[in-house]
Enzyme design. Sequence first.
Site, mmCIF file in Angstrom:
data_model
loop_
_atom_site.group_PDB
_atom_site.id
_atom_site.type_symbol
_atom_site.label_atom_id
_atom_site.label_comp_id
_atom_site.label_asym_id
_atom_site.label_seq_id
_atom_site.Cartn_x
_atom_site.Cartn_y
_atom_site.Cartn_z
ATOM 1 N N GLU A 106 0.816 -1.209 0.000
ATOM 2 C CA GLU A 106 0.000 0.000 0.000
ATOM 3 C C GLU A 106 0.857 1.269 0.000
ATOM 4 O OE1 GLU A 106 -4.114 -1.097 2.165
ATOM 5 O OE2 GLU A 106 -2.324 -1.719 3.279
ATOM 6 N N GLU A 126 -3.582 -9.231 3.665
ATOM 7 C CA GLU A 126 -4.375 -8.960 4.867
ATOM 8 C C GLU A 126 -5.443 -10.013 5.125
ATOM 9 O OE1 GLU A 126 -2.814 -4.826 3.790
ATOM 10 O OE2 GLU A 126 -3.411 -6.653 2.752
#
Length: 252
Positions: A106, A126
């Site tokens: 990210e 995640e």
Amino acid sequence: MPVNFEIINGVATITIDRPEARNSIDREAAIAIDAAIKQIESDSAIRVGIITGAGGNFCAGMDLKAFLRGETVRLPDSGFAGVTQAKRTKPLIAAVEGYALAGGFEIALACDMVVASEEAQFGLTEAKRGLVANAGGLVRLPRQLPIKIATQLVLVGDLHPASLLATHGLINVVTPKGGALDGALELARKIAANGPLAVAVGRQVLNESLEWPADELFDRQNAITAAVFASEDAKEGARAFAEKRAPVWRGV
């Protein structure tokens, strides 16, 4: 220190230096990166930033041990690692070796360009930990990749090589192993040699225009870019071209 910061000829390099933890982000690292980003923004001598990792990896995301200790690695005004929601006007390039996982991926998505070695591995992992990629993965991926590829990355959580993501336009340059930082520096030096006002305004329109109505594109663009054409830098660029010399930019 968990982060090293270096400035050479208008290019600032932020190096996450926690190789023993694959450069995962704890609170100390997040605060240090945030401070470095703010220095890049405030220092007129800095034209471009690069973010990279030490020891052969980019960043493995949030330090899960720090998470269990209750550390906050998402800062109020700049997001995860001091990067993902930072308000920036200057280009930031990710130089990726090894793993760019979860929040590390990210961070790369938040950058304006990505240079990665051929052995780099990217993944939004995640979901495998019962978490979600809400530091930019969920909202940036569908703007930077085809939706089905983005969906696979988010829901499956597997790792993917730089070569694959490059075919979908997510990576600007793929280098041999160990060459990502050199590749990023080459791009950064070229940008730093250009007019700073032109670079800032060009970046602004590129990013903001994604959300503009189609019938307002040119009116909004022209309102922002008019200052560039009226600037002293524009005149200097023309003079330098005519005189066959390098321009001396003033940023005005």
